[in-house]
Design an enzyme around this catalytic site. Structure first.
Site, PDB file in Angstrom:
ATOM      1  N   ASN A  11     -66.970  81.842 -25.315  1.00  0.00           N
ATOM      2  CA  ASN A  11     -66.637  82.450 -26.612  1.00  0.00           C
ATOM      3  C   ASN A  11     -67.119  81.522 -27.722  1.00  0.00           C
ATOM      4  OD1 ASN A  11     -65.119  82.881 -29.037  1.00  0.00           O
ATOM      5  ND2 ASN A  11     -63.748  84.226 -27.905  1.00  0.00           N
ATOM      6  N   ASP A  13     -66.895  82.020 -31.075  1.00  0.00           N
ATOM      7  CA  ASP A  13     -66.284  82.284 -32.384  1.00  0.00           C
ATOM      8  C   ASP A  13     -66.172  81.036 -33.257  1.00  0.00           C
ATOM      9  OD1 ASP A  13     -65.890  84.820 -31.445  1.00  0.00           O
ATOM     10  OD2 ASP A  13     -63.706  84.672 -31.277  1.00  0.00           O
ATOM     11  N   HIS A  14     -65.767  79.930 -32.618  1.00  0.00           N
ATOM     12  CA  HIS A  14     -65.428  78.777 -33.461  1.00  0.00           C
ATOM     13  C   HIS A  14     -66.627  77.945 -33.894  1.00  0.00           C
ATOM     14  CE1 HIS A  14     -61.461  80.110 -33.466  1.00  0.00           C
ATOM     15  NE2 HIS A  14     -61.378  80.082 -32.156  1.00  0.00           N
ATOM     16  N   HIS A  47     -65.762  87.647 -30.965  1.00  0.00           N
ATOM     17  CA  HIS A  47     -64.732  88.531 -31.533  1.00  0.00           C
ATOM     18  C   HIS A  47     -65.106  88.835 -32.988  1.00  0.00           C
ATOM     19  CE1 HIS A  47     -60.091  89.097 -32.290  1.00  0.00           C
ATOM     20  NE2 HIS A  47     -60.798  90.141 -32.666  1.00  0.00           N
ATOM     21  N   ARG A  49     -63.872  90.126 -36.032  1.00  0.00           N
ATOM     22  CA  ARG A  49     -62.561  90.472 -36.594  1.00  0.00           C
ATOM     23  C   ARG A  49     -62.720  91.310 -37.853  1.00  0.00           C
ATOM     24  NH1 ARG A  49     -58.263  86.783 -34.410  1.00  0.00           N
ATOM     25  NH2 ARG A  49     -56.900  87.926 -35.804  1.00  0.00           N
ATOM     26  N   ARG A  53     -63.597  86.529 -40.297  1.00  0.00           N
ATOM     27  CA  ARG A  53     -63.331  85.114 -40.605  1.00  0.00           C
ATOM     28  C   ARG A  53     -64.274  84.165 -39.859  1.00  0.00           C
ATOM     29  NH1 ARG A  53     -57.490  84.239 -37.725  1.00  0.00           N
ATOM     30  NH2 ARG A  53     -56.997  86.089 -38.926  1.00  0.00           N
ATOM     31  N   GLU A  74     -65.390  91.326 -28.323  1.00  0.00           N
ATOM     32  CA  GLU A  74     -63.930  91.458 -28.503  1.00  0.00           C
ATOM     33  C   GLU A  74     -63.697  92.199 -29.798  1.00  0.00           C
ATOM     34  OE1 GLU A  74     -61.635  87.906 -28.540  1.00  0.00           O
ATOM     35  OE2 GLU A  74     -62.390  87.303 -26.598  1.00  0.00           O
ATOM     36  N   THR A 105     -55.491  85.370 -31.458  1.00  0.00           N
ATOM     37  CA  THR A 105     -54.868  86.536 -30.819  1.00  0.00           C
ATOM     38  C   THR A 105     -53.554  86.090 -30.181  1.00  0.00           C
ATOM     39  OG1 THR A 105     -57.122  87.195 -30.314  1.00  0.00           O
ATOM     40  CG2 THR A 105     -55.362  88.494 -29.322  1.00  0.00           C
ATOM     41  N   GLU A 155     -58.048  91.816 -18.991  1.00  0.00           N
ATOM     42  CA  GLU A 155     -58.095  90.357 -19.118  1.00  0.00           C
ATOM     43  C   GLU A 155     -56.666  89.906 -19.348  1.00  0.00           C
ATOM     44  OE1 GLU A 155     -61.219  88.567 -21.466  1.00  0.00           O
ATOM     45  OE2 GLU A 155     -59.833  87.029 -22.181  1.00  0.00           O
ATOM     46  N   HIS A 194     -57.746  82.687 -22.775  1.00  0.00           N
ATOM     47  CA  HIS A 194     -56.988  82.198 -23.928  1.00  0.00           C
ATOM     48  C   HIS A 194     -56.364  80.845 -23.653  1.00  0.00           C
ATOM     49  CE1 HIS A 194     -55.128  82.192 -27.811  1.00  0.00           C
ATOM     50  NE2 HIS A 194     -55.833  83.261 -28.082  1.00  0.00           N
TER      51      HIS A 194
END
Ligand code: PXP
Length: 255
Positions: A11, A13-14, A47, A49, A53, A74, A105, A155, A194
């Site tokens: 993932n 995202d960050h 993801h 969103r 963000r 996602e 999440t 998941e 997660h």
């Protein structure tokens, strides 16, 4: 006895979170995704969103264009996200609950409570050949509702397990074990994700029904110290170790 290897979805995202902190173009999550694939990721997760963000619409455009591994999108079950998913047709879509104020999440999707809305929603994605995963807590009702709705897979949320310590963690691990076993009984593929990190991954990888993990925050954070390729490769090693899988000299799995 031979074991199936677990796929790793990284993932990204960050990477976008850091980029967006300064509003520029660096670091580029798409570049990070390509590097993750080079390091051994089997897929990329992002993801998109509602508040954008981290991952942006343009990131999704570019990921779809450049990736040669499956993209797992996602998304919240909104009309906006449905339109975007149907436009791009990623390999899979993971439906997550989304609250504006949350940091990440926070819990699983309420599939049984949202059945009437989610059922046609999932069908529209599946009709477009998008494999649908529902992100749920390790809970029997949610698993049975996911099966009834026709999801291809679920998941299981590992966040609670990671946060707990001692006996509470053991109890949550037992819940993950029995939930994964129920998915197998219902003939439904089961993934996990997660909060997973080096400390927790082996125990989770030892649960034989899991076929894929989606991991982000820890890998990106660890990359600050050792680089992205190394953080991913170490995670893959620990996943293989937890699953009791190692490679012989010919690249075949063995105990
Ligand atoms: N799976 C799902 C459904 C998620 O929402 C997230 C967080 O975006 C992850 C996996 C990855 O979690 P983490 O970033 O904590 O590894």
């Amino acid at each position: 006895m031979y074991h199936n290897r677990i796929r790793l979805g990284v993932n990204i995202d960050h990477v976008a979170t850091i980029r967006n902190a300064r509003g520029g173009i660096h670091p580029d999550p798409v570049e990070a995704a390509l590097l993750a694939v080079k390091a051994g990721a089997d897929g990329i997760t992002a993801h998109l969103r509602e508040d954008r963000r981290h991952i942006s619409d343009r990131d999704i455009d570019l990921l779809m264009e450049k990736l040669n591994v499956p993209l797992n999108l996602e998304m919240a079950a909104t009309e906006e996200m449905l339109t975007i998913a149907l436009k791009h047709k990623p390999a899979s879509a993971c439906i997550v609950p989304e609250k504006r104020q949350e940091v990440t999440t926070e819990g699983g999707l309420d599939v049984s409570g949202g059945y009437d809305y989610l059922s046609p929603y999932v069908q529209k994605l599946r009709n477009a050949n998008i494999s649908v995963s529902l992100f749920i807590d390790p809970d029997e009702h949610q698993i049975r509702a996911s099966k009834k709705i026709g999801a291809d897979k679920v998941e299981l949320h590992t966040g609670t397990y990671v946060e707990k310590v001692g006996r509470d963690r053991k109890e949550e691990l037992d819940r993950l074990r029995s939930s994964a076993a129920l998915c197998e009984k219902l003939d439904m593929e089961v993934h996990a994700g997660h909060g997973l990190n080096y400390e927790t991954i082996e125990e989770i990888a030892a649960i034989p029904q899991f076929t894929e993990f989606n991991i982000g925050h820890f890998l990106i954070g660890e990359a600050i110290f050792v680089g992205l390729e190394q953080s991913i490769q170490r995670m893959i090693e620990l996943m293989d170790k937890g699953r009791g899988f190692s490679l012989d000299h010919f690249g075949n799995g063995k105990d």
